[in-house]
Design a protein around this motif. Structure first.
Motif, PDB file in Angstrom:
ATOM      1  N   GLN A 185       4.264   1.846 -28.583  1.00  0.00           N
ATOM      2  CA  GLN A 185       3.448   0.795 -28.936  1.00  0.00           C
ATOM      3  C   GLN A 185       2.487   1.059 -29.934  1.00  0.00           C
ATOM      4  O   GLN A 185       2.162   2.346 -30.127  1.00  0.00           O
ATOM      5  N   PRO A 186       1.988   0.319 -30.898  1.00  0.00           N
ATOM      6  CA  PRO A 186       1.051   1.009 -32.003  1.00  0.00           C
ATOM      7  C   PRO A 186       0.007   1.692 -31.642  1.00  0.00           C
ATOM      8  O   PRO A 186      -0.578   1.141 -30.409  1.00  0.00           O
ATOM      9  N   LEU A 187      -0.586   2.551 -32.478  1.00  0.00           N
ATOM     10  CA  LEU A 187      -1.740   3.177 -31.937  1.00  0.00           C
ATOM     11  C   LEU A 187      -2.867   2.374 -31.890  1.00  0.00           C
ATOM     12  O   LEU A 187      -3.699   2.580 -31.217  1.00  0.00           O
ATOM     13  N   ASP A 188      -3.152   1.472 -32.670  1.00  0.00           N
ATOM     14  CA  ASP A 188      -4.165   0.505 -32.625  1.00  0.00           C
ATOM     15  C   ASP A 188      -3.853  -0.863 -31.872  1.00  0.00           C
ATOM     16  O   ASP A 188      -4.561  -1.676 -32.036  1.00  0.00           O
ATOM     17  N   GLY A 189      -3.015  -0.879 -30.962  1.00  0.00           N
ATOM     18  CA  GLY A 189      -2.534  -2.204 -30.434  1.00  0.00           C
ATOM     19  C   GLY A 189      -1.997  -2.174 -29.192  1.00  0.00           C
ATOM     20  O   GLY A 189      -0.873  -2.737 -28.788  1.00  0.00           O
ATOM     21  N   ARG A 207      -0.870  -3.161 -25.867  1.00  0.00           N
ATOM     22  CA  ARG A 207      -1.110  -4.405 -24.934  1.00  0.00           C
ATOM     23  C   ARG A 207      -1.615  -4.303 -23.708  1.00  0.00           C
ATOM     24  O   ARG A 207      -1.624  -3.259 -23.074  1.00  0.00           O
ATOM     25  N   ARG A 241       0.755  10.397 -27.642  1.00  0.00           N
ATOM     26  CA  ARG A 241       1.048   9.943 -29.170  1.00  0.00           C
ATOM     27  C   ARG A 241       2.631  10.627 -29.387  1.00  0.00           C
ATOM     28  O   ARG A 241       2.765  11.799 -29.023  1.00  0.00           O
ATOM     29  N   ARG A 271       5.724   8.099 -38.825  1.00  0.00           N
ATOM     30  CA  ARG A 271       4.825   7.145 -38.110  1.00  0.00           C
ATOM     31  C   ARG A 271       5.070   7.738 -36.801  1.00  0.00           C
ATOM     32  O   ARG A 271       5.780   8.307 -36.272  1.00  0.00           O
ATOM     33  N   TRP A 315       2.121   4.882 -29.380  1.00  0.00           N
ATOM     34  CA  TRP A 315       1.634   5.583 -28.286  1.00  0.00           C
ATOM     35  C   TRP A 315       2.894   5.469 -27.381  1.00  0.00           C
ATOM     36  O   TRP A 315       3.645   4.359 -27.224  1.00  0.00           O
TER      37      TRP A 315
END
Length: 296
Positions: free
Chosen positions: A145-149, A151, A159, A166, A169
């Motif tokens: 999942q995105p580093l800034d998102g 869920r 990481r 790119r 997480w």
């Protein structure tokens, strides 16, 4: 995450093996796993038929069936003779550690390790473990999942590089079943809890496999289940650990003696006591890689 396969990749049939490798549907697999007494009887005394070798395993892993009184179930047979030497574990001990892990798992009452026995087989002594057919419709327990998102309901672990510079997480679900497994792994001192080493069954349980590198006297915990690191243990976990500590000084300890050295058994008791005293999930060690490779 990679799709779950119904059957393992098998080598060519060994001489004398049956022509086809039977599988089982997830519901049948889950029902037998949930009846450990019946499964253990089948694995201990059933006739073993080898159908092939699992080709992506580092040690010799044979896909078999066990048959007893007209009942047949797929299983995995890991002969001691097929174990590759390791620098940090004594030769010929992985099968015993697999059996010991099942004993400890059963003693917790969580039954996270599939029914497993140590017995003679076509290639000599080894462990025989019930094959768990994963539920293809079960929700994924591991994700990127995105580093800034990240869920809700997911916990970040590390990481990861995902290509072309790119990063994301690597996360696992905040799931009570996985949290129990994290506690069990801390007790076992599991040095190899990969993401492919837990299997969702059709009845909602999860089962953990591959426990050959456990019970070392040195701290070697290496896992993907770091999402609860440093957090307080649940009340349920503390109750289980208290009961386990008592059992290790009694019948469980006696059952483990054939599989573990006195030092390893003492270290197991010490880890259990330390977890109870700390009351928290352990943190990654700065002296040992904390993430297995490959992670899945």
């Amino acid at each position: 995450m990679p799709a779950r396969e119904r059957l393992p990749a098998l080598s060519e049939q060994p001489e004398g093996a049956q022509a086809q490798a039977p599988g089982t549907d997830p519901a049948t697999s889950a029902a037998l796993a949930a009846d450990p007494a019946a499964a253990l009887a089948l694995l201990r005394t059933g006739a073993l038929a080898v159908h092939g070798r699992v080709t992506d395993a580092s040690n010799a892993v044979l896909y078999c069936t066990a048959t007893l009184d007209g009942r047949t179930a797929p299983c995995v047979y890991k002969p001691v003779a097929g174990e590759r030497p390791l620098w940090d574990f004594p030769d010929g001990t992985l099968a015993g550690r697999e059996s010991a892990a099942h004993e400890v798992s059963a003693a917790t009452g969580w039954h996270l390790v599939p029914p497993t026995v140590l017995r003679d087989g076509p290639a000599g002594p080894g462990t025989v473990q019930l094959w768990i057919e994963p539920d293809p419709d079960a929700p994924e327990l591991l994700d990127l999942q995105p580093l800034d998102g990240v869920r809700d309901g997911w916990l970040p672990v590390v990481r990861a590089e995902v290509g072309e510079g790119r990063r994301a997480w690597l996360v696992h679900r905040d799931d009570a079943r996985l949290r129990r497994l994290a506690v069990l792994d801390a007790v076992l001192n599991n040095a190899d809890r990969k993401g492919g080493h837990w299997l969702p069954a059709a009845d909602g349980r999860i089962y953990a496999i591959d426990h050959g590198v456990t019970f070392h006297t040195d701290p070697k915990l290496r896992t993907l289940l770091w999402g609860w690191a440093g957090q307080p243990l649940t009340a349920e976990a503390l109750e289980v650990l208290a009961a386990l500590a008592a059992d290790l000084d009694g019948p469980l300890g006696e059952r483990l003696r054939p599989h573990l050295t006195p030092g390893e058994l003492a270290a197991l008791k010490a880890r259990t006591a330390a977890l109870r005293t700390a009351g928290r999930h352990p943190l990654p060690s700065a002296e040992w890689p904390s993430i297995p490779w490959p992670p899945v």
